[in-house]
Structure formats: structure tokens, C-alpha cells
Scaffold this active site. Structure first.
Site, PDB file in Angstrom:
ATOM      1  N   SER A 703      41.346  37.738  39.373  1.00 32.82           N
ATOM      2  CA  SER A 703      42.338  38.457  38.567  1.00 32.82           C
ATOM      3  C   SER A 703      43.753  37.990  38.847  1.00 32.82           C
ATOM      4  CB  SER A 703      42.238  39.963  38.807  1.00 32.82           C
ATOM      5  OG  SER A 703      42.706  40.297  40.090  1.00 32.82           O
ATOM      6  N   LYS A 746      45.720  48.874  41.272  1.00 36.59           N
ATOM      7  CA  LYS A 746      46.734  47.820  41.269  1.00 36.59           C
ATOM      8  C   LYS A 746      48.056  48.335  40.688  1.00 36.59           C
ATOM      9  CE  LYS A 746      43.341  44.104  40.918  1.00 36.59           C
ATOM     10  NZ  LYS A 746      42.729  43.072  40.071  1.00 36.59           N
TER      11      LYS A 746
END
Length: 853
Positions: A703, A746
Site C-alpha cells: 500500500s 492509517k
């Protein structure tokens, strides 16, 4: 500790989440997602590259839509939530009565698979026939090989008690029978007959010897012959004084009588054997008469069982042959102290051989048994052979055979933990052997490994009819399927338990009923509908998907219990949403020491994270760190440097072996994107290096590939990146941004970092558009977005991200592949052209130099 910046950390569930969404419409920059199934959340309409509205950052569960005030108004949930596939598999397996159709129940911990499987098996077992009893008895022909007996449920204990009573009665009845006058008279007759035979034989011999002048003498050494004259026995001196002819005659007569005496003496052992056999026959007849009635009564109760009748015949024969065991007390070796209870029991071994060792007693069982063995080893599965210490040695018999879980579950169902089974002492090998052979062999580990150094038992195997259910993680199932051929043959059914269910009004109500059942079972305070709504929202957050609910019910039960404790401690009589939120906050606080330490170091500038300003070739990437059961986001500074080279992109993390394979894959993909977009018309004459700054542990996942690509493109274009942004998302070679895992953690990690460094109103996080449906952010993040202090931008392509990060248009290529002046892509192309020109010039200069030399 390994930071994960991609789907690797959350495994299969996150990957499935990426592909389950179905894109039904996409027009221009606006995209619409719709989840499959009925009653879902509906379309999510937003514009890529524009901030998301607060309504898309958190999907609430409206308490007013719940049809109750307190959860106690609902009925308990009887069926599992969203586990139809697994339930069908288990039900099919238990209905299939063929070899090999055992079950492996795979699923994440906390999905309730143990309770669900046990309930299914118990329901099936109630209507199943009760299996028979099993017992071991002595083999009178070979005591080392005990015989098995099968009896209807509850009959084995009756046989055991009947045999005990028989022995007790015989210990009284037989001595009495042998003390009767008729027995003594018959024995006296037999003794007298033997005595008369002896006297008659020796009397006749003596008379014959006397006729020849020879006397038969009895000495301490036995019988002896001597000559006689005038009624006196001749001494050796007198014998020597006789004439030689007389001596020779007497010597011949002595030899003749000696021969007759030897003939008689040779018959004596045979007469003694006949005497003993006559006594034994008398004893057998006496014993038979004494026990006939008792044995007939015992046989009458088990006349329908040939094996039992055969055993009782053997018992009767052995009692007749060993009646003396019942007539005298046991004798200990001289000088031995009084025996202990164990030694006393062993001294009664002459009676132990008549006992019945009940291995399985199903007398109190209704239906088939359902057994869970929490320590599946060789001995706990197939039973063990125990030993007793006797005068410094270890002895055993069939009474010391103990059953295992397979014995107790025989005819029913056995549940085992797969990980414990494989870790157990030869448990897996013993289970496979029993299932393959269809029988239970009770043997010691030494026998199993062919290392036995002492005599042990070899009991007759018991036929096995059991359905085994292994419970374990999916990874172990796949490993066994690929590595163990027996596993595929013995466990043909996989019951795959889902870790999440679709979030619909129907499943929300089922969740409320589940909560009602837990409240009643655990005797918790009543939960109002606001508390239930907050629990449902928490269940969605645990899955990392706003349109799914967690099937990890163990975590939900823990949350309910902790909220109850907080409400009770505050003196409340009802649990509300406030107590549920306090419990959630407390769970995070108990494990967030490392997270808070990282955030503190960001605030103290020890860990350098820029949340304002502009920097070329630098971007804030986002990763997820998992410690124990807690996951939290961690921002990281990613930098890129470019220079003239040969088209290589160096992943520093991989070079120093801190980058995992998924991270390395992401770097290679962005290299493919760079070559595909700019390498068709020019050579990529550059070297680039990428690194996570201040990274001191492993990094894995893909990611960060979008963030790394943005840093690289910024360095090539020499276009500064706005440090108010953080980026997460993976990228493919075509420049499309793909979904990642841990999006909520996140975003919150960067939000907390901004809170420490100070909000400017410009901070934001860029996420893949396909992750919007997963957003279940904290309330403070949603509030900040509503107040425009913090924003979430969804993007679909690399160019959308470039425009947001640099403030410059990314640029679209014309028909010839050229980009408009002033766009980011044009500046990248120009920089690459300059690198290619310099590389060509260097190559020409090198060629000229070599030609001159």
C-alpha cells in the site's frame, strides 16, 4: 515489530473486501459503488479528487430504527449469524456415514466455530442411537492379550458387578463345600485307594523277597535290600564269610528282587499322578457342583451374547482348575512387611483375572456422545496401559487398561483442536492410524515406536465408528491439504467459517438478538438500544468495512462484559452507548503505550514527520503496526532521489533486507508503470532510490507503492509535494490506484500526528476510491472533517493524486504522446529526455576516447 503498508497484514479478509464490491457505474470523475446483495447501504456517490463528505466517513446505526427499548425484549438467537455455508458442510458431514467424511472446521479465532459445531453435533446426537458399552476381560489362554466384549448400553457395569459378586460368593461357598463330610469321605476313599495300592505292591514284593531270604529295609535314604539267615540280617562281614557259591546265589537273588523293586518304584510316580488327578477331578466335581447354580444364573442374564457366554465358560473352567486359590489366603514372601493397599490388590491377582474392566459405559448416555479432548496426544486418544509397582518391578494386567477419547466418542462425535493435535505427543499419527484402520489399538508409546523393553499388553482392538471434527485456522488446513495425503482422504469436508457478515437491517437485528442472549447468559445489566447500536458500529469497525459486521463474536462478548462492568461501577442500572464507548476506549488505552510513544516522538521531532510546507521527492506514507490484538496507524516519511543512470529503481528497504516480498513487488510495479508511461519514446537513463526514512524494522505490504511512486515522480519533475497530505494505496502498472487494508487505522494515525504538530486546516489523507466503503473512522476524525479541519480525498488514478499533491495539473498526452507545458507529466518527460541526452553524450564521448586509445 513489522510495519505493514498493504493488504498482507490483514490477510484474506481484506483481499476479499477489495473484490466483493461491484462497480456498476463510472461516469467521468464521479464513481458509484454498490455492494452486492439485498438491503445493503445503497450507492456511495462521491467525486474522485474531492474531499469526502462526513456522511461517508462513518456509517451510523440509528438507534431509532431498532424495534426495542431494552435488548431484553428480544428473543435469544438460536442460529449462528452468517455461517450458512459452514453449517451446511457440518450437517452434510455428520449425515454422511462413509469413511473419510470427517470435518475440518476452519476459521479465524473468535468466530464461534467451537460453540456452533458443538451445538450442531449435540442436536444430531440427540436423535442418534446410543452406542454400546465396551469392556476388557482376561484371556485365560493368553493373559497378555485381553479380550474385548461388546454389550448394550448400561450392561457392562452389570456384568462387572455380577463378576465381583461371583468371586465374593465363591470365596465363601467353595471353602464351605470343601469342608463338608461327603467331600472328606470321598477324598479319604481316594487317599485310601492310593495307600492300599502302594501297600499291596510293596507287601507282595516283601513277601517274595522273604521267600528268597531277602529283607526289604526302610532307611533315611529310601528302600534297601539285605540277605537274611535264621531270621537275622547278614552284616557285610557275615556275608563275606559265606562260601563263594552261597554268595553268588544270594547276589543273583538280590539282583532279581532289586529289579522287581525298581519296577514297583517306577510305577509309584504314575500312581501319584493318578492320585492327584483323582483329587483334582474330585475338586472339579465339587467346585462344579458348588458354582453350578451361580454360573447358571449369571449365564441367564447374558444368554443373548455369545462372546459373554464364551467368556463365562472360560471363567467356569478356570475356577474349576484353580479351586485351591479360593481355599487358602495369599502368602507374602517371608520377611516382607505388611502390604500397602496397592500391593494387597496385586496379591489378590488370582481373583483379578475374573474381573471386568469397563472401558466405555454408556448407561447414562442419551443418544450419541459428543466429546471434546483439549489435550489430544497418543495416550489421551487411544488410551493407555498403566503399571503397578510390585516388589521393585512393574506389573500390569487388563484391569489397568484405561480408555482414551476415541473410546468415549466411539459411536458419536469427537472434537479436537487441530493445532494442539499436531503439537501433541504422536496424537496426529495415532488418530490417522485409528481412522484408517477403523479400530482402536491401545498400546504404549514404546510399542508404537517398536522400542518396548518390557512385557506389556496387546489388547484386542475395538472397532471404531466416530465422526471427527478438527477445529483450526485456515492456514493449517491448506498446509495439511498440500503436505499430508492422509489428511485429504480422512477429512474430506471443510467447514469454512466466515469472519464477517453483510450488514443489513436483518443481520443488525440478528446481532441485537445475539447481544440479548449474551446479556441473559452472562447475567449482565440491560443494554438499551443506543448501546446495541454502538456495539453494531463497533462490529463493523472490527471488520474494517462499513457494510460488514464482524463474526468474531468473542471480541463482542468481551466488549459487552466490559461495558457492563463500567456501568455497574458507575452505579447505573442500564448500559448505554456511553459505557460501550468507554469500554472501547479502555481497550485501546490498555494496549496503546507504543502507539502513544511514537506519537510523542513525532511531537518532539525525534521522528520527523512533516505536516505542513512543500518538499521535492518527499511524501507522508501510512502503514499499520499490529502489536498483540491492537492495530494502529503509523505515518512514515518516504523520500526519493533520482540521478543519471541505467534505468534502475533501487528499493533501499529490500537492499538491506528490511523489505518484505509484497513491498518489493510494489516497487517493481511502480517501475513498470514508469517504463510503460515514459519509456516508449526514450530510454530511461536514470537511477532512483526509494526509502522509508527512520525505519528501523521490517516493512511489508504494497500500500505504500502509490506514495513511493508520487515521491519518485515529484523528484523527477522537481515539483514539490504538499506535506499536509498523507497517502496510502497500491498502484498497478497502468497507474490505477487499488484498495488496501487498514484504511481506518492509517487515517487516524496521521490525524493524531497532525493533532500533535498542530492542525492547519490543510491536512488531509489521500486514499483509494475503492476504500471509501470501508471507512468507519473515529468520531473526532469525522467531526474534524465536518469542521473542514481535516479531509479525506479518494482517488482512482496516479494523475489525480499528482494533481492533489503538487497543486499542478498532471497532464494528458496528445495523439503523439506529448504532454502540455507546465504539467507534471511534461516536466517528468523533459527531465527524462535530459537524462537520455546526457547519457547519449557520455556514450559518444566514451566511444571517441576508446577509439583514440
Amino acid at each position: 515489530m513489522r510495519a505493514c503498508c498493504g493488504t498482507g497484514i490483514i490477510g484474506v479478509a481484506a483481499w476479499a473486501a477489495k473484490i466483493e464490491g461491484t462497480i456498476l457505474a463510472a461516469t467521468g470523475p464521479s464513481i458509484t459503488y454498490r455492494e452486492p446483495g439485498q438491503g445493503g447501504a445503497g450507492p456511495l456517490d462521491f467525486e474522485a479528487g474531492r474531499p469526502l463528505p462526513p456522511s461517508l466517513l462513518y456509517r451510523c446505526c440509528d438507534p431509532t430504527e431498532l424495534p426495542f427499548e431494552l435488548v431484553g425484549e428480544l428473543q435469544d438467537l438460536l442460529e449462528p449469524i452468517g455461517q450458512d455455508r459452514a453449517v451446511e458442510a457440518v450437517e452434510f458431514a455428520v449425515a454422511m456415514r462413509r469413511k473419510g467424511y470427517n470435518v475440518y472446521a476452519l476459521g479465524a479465532n473468535g468466530t464461534g466455530k467451537h460453540a456452533i459445531v458443538r451445538d450442531l453435533l449435540n442436536h444430531r446426537a440427540e436423535s442418534s442411537p446410543t452406542p454400546p458399552d465396551w469392556c476388557y476381560v482376561n484371556s485365560f489362554t493368553d493373559p497378555q492379550k485381553p479380550r474385548r466384549l461388546q454389550l448394550p448400553p448400561g450392561r457392562a457395569t452389570g456384568l462387572r458387578d455380577a463378576m465381583r459378586r461371583l468371586v465374593e460368593e465363591l470365596r465363601v461357598a467353595l471353602p464351605t463345600a470343601f469342608e463338608r463330610d461327603d467331600y472328606r469321605a470321598r477324598r479319604d476313599v481316594i487317599d485310601q485307594q492310593f495307600k492300599q495300592r502302594n501297600e499291596q505292591a510293596f507287601g507282595e514284593l516283601q513277601r517274595r523277597a522273604e521267600q528268597q531270604g531277602i529283607t526289604l529295609l526302610r532307611t533315611p535314604m529310601g528302600l534297601a535290600l539285605a540277605p537274611r539267615r535264621d531270621g537275622k540280617v547278614l552284616t557285610p562281614e557275615m556275608f563275606e564269610a559265606l562260601p563263594e557259591a552261597e554268595r553268588e546265589r544270594i547276589q543273583r537273588e538280590l539282583e532279581e528282587v532289586q529289579g522287581k523293586l525298581e519296577e514297583v518304584m517306577q510305577k509309584v510316580p504314575q500312581w501319584e499322578r493318578e492320585h492327584r488327578e483323582a483329587l483334582r477331578e474330585l475338586n472339579r466335581n465339587t467346585t462344579g457342583a458348588a458354582i453350578a447354580l451361580m454360573m447358571d444364573e449369571l449365564r441367564a442374564g447374558y444368554c443373548d451374547f455369545p462372546d459373554v457366554a464364551q467368556h463365562l465358560d472360560a471363567v467356569e473352567h478356570d475356577i474349576k482348575e484353580n479351586a485351591d486359590d479360593f481355599l487358602s489366603p495369599p502368602q507374602l514372601p517371608q520377611g516382607m512387611p505388611m502390604p500397602s493397599p496397592v500391593e494387597e490388590a496385586m496379591s489378590e491377582a488370582r481373583f483379578r483375572r475374573y474381573q471386568v474392566n469397563v472401558i466405555v459405559d454408556n448407561g447414562g448416555q442419551h443418544g450419541a456422545p459428543v466429546i471434546y479432548e483439549d489435550n489430544p496426544t497418543h495416550q489421551t486418544l487411544v488410551g493407555r496401559v498403566e503399571y503397578m509397582a510390585r516388589f521393585g518391578t512393574l506389573v500390569t494386567d487388563f484391569n489397568l487398561l484405561t480408555p482414551g477419547a476415541l473410546h468415549r466418542a466411539n459411536g458419536g462425535y469427537l472434537m479436537l483442536d487441530a493445532q494442539r493435535l499436531l503439537a501433541g505427543n504422536f496424537g496426529w499419527a495415532s488418530l490417522k492410524r485409528a481412522l484408517n484402520a477403523g479400530e482402536i489399538r491401545t498400546e504404549t508409546l514404546e510399542q508404537l515406536l517398536s522400542m518396548a523393553s518390557t512385557v506389556s499388553l496387546q489388547p484386542e482392538p475395538i472397532p471404531l465408528d466416530v465422526k471427527v471434527v478438527l477445529l483450526g485456522p485456515p492456514l493449517l488446513y491448506y498446509l495439511l491439504s498440500g503436505a499430508d495425503e492422509d489428511f485429504k482422504e480422512l477429512f474430506k469436508i471443510a467447514a469454512d467459517f466466515d469472519d464477517r457478515v453483510e450488514r443489513t437491517p436483518e443481520t443488525t437485528l440478528l446481532y441485537a438478538r445475539f447481544i440479548a442472549g449474551v446479556v441473559r447468559r452472562e447475567k449482565l445489566l440491560p443494554f438499551d438500544r443506543g448501546a446495541v447500536a454502538r456495539v453494531v458500529e463497533r462490529a463493523a469497525r472490527l471488520t474494517g468495512d462499513a457494510d460488514r459486521l464482524s463474526a468474531g463474536l468473542r471480541e463482542i462478548v468481551d466488549l459487552l462484559q466490559e461495558a457492563d462492568q463500567l456501568a455497574g461501577g458507575a452505579g447505573k442500572t442500564t448500559v448505554t452507548a456511553a459505557e460501550v464507548q468507554l469500554a472501547i476506549d479502555a481497550q485501546f488505552r490498555r494496549g496503546d503505550r507504543i502507539y502513544r510513544r511514537l506519537q510523542e516522538e513525532i511531537g518532539r521531532k525525534t521522528i520527523r514527520i512533516e505536516t505542513d510546507g512543500e518538499v521535492v521527492g518527499q511524501v507522508n506514507g501510512l502503514s499499520v503496526i499490529t502489536l498483540g490484538g491492537l492495530s494502529f496507524g503509523n505515518p512514515s516519511r518516504i523520500t526519493a532521489r533520482v540521478r543519471l543512470g541505467r534505468g534502475e529503481v533501487v528499493d533501499i528497504e529490500r537492499e538491506v533486507e528490511l523489505g518484505g516480498p509484497l513491498h518489493s513487488k510494489g516497487v517493481l510495479i511502480l517501475s513498470g508503470f514508469l517504463g510503460g508511461r515514459f519509456g516508449n519514446t526514450r530510454p530511461l537513463s536514470l537511477n532512483a532510490s526509494l526509502v522509508f526514512e527512520q525505519s528501523y524494522g521490517g516493512v511489508d505490504g504494497d500500500s505504500a507503492s502509490a506514495a513511493e511512486l508520487f515521491a519518485l515522480l515529484s523528484a523527477l519533475a522537481e515539483a514539490p509535494i504538499n506535506q499536509s497530505f498523507a497517502v496510502t494505496g497500491s498502484v498497478d502498472q497502468l497507474g490505477r490506484i487499488q484498495a488496501i487494508g487498514g484504511v481506518n487505522e492509517k487515517i487516524e494515525g496521521f490525524f493524531d500526528a497532525c493533532g500533535i504538530t498542530g492542525f492547519t486546516g490543510r491536512q488531509a489523507v489521500i486514499i483509494p476510491a475503492s476504500n471509501v466503503k470501508h471507512l468507519m473512522l473515529r468520531q473526532d476524525v469525522v467531526t474534524a472533517a465536518a469542521e473542514e479541519r481535516f479531509r479525506i480525498f479518494p482517488i482512482e488514478t496516479v494523475d489525480q493524486g499528482l494533481a492533489l499533491l503538487t497543486g499542478l495539473p498532471a497532464g494528458e498526452p496528445d495523439a503523439e504522446g506529448n504532454y502540455s507545458a507546465g504539467t507534471v507529466n511534461q516536466r517528468i518527460a523533459a527531465r527524462l529526455d535530459s537524462f537520455a541526452a546526457k547519457a547519449a553524450e557520455l556514450a559518444r564521448n566514451t566511444a571517441l576516447t576508446q577509439a583514440r586509445t
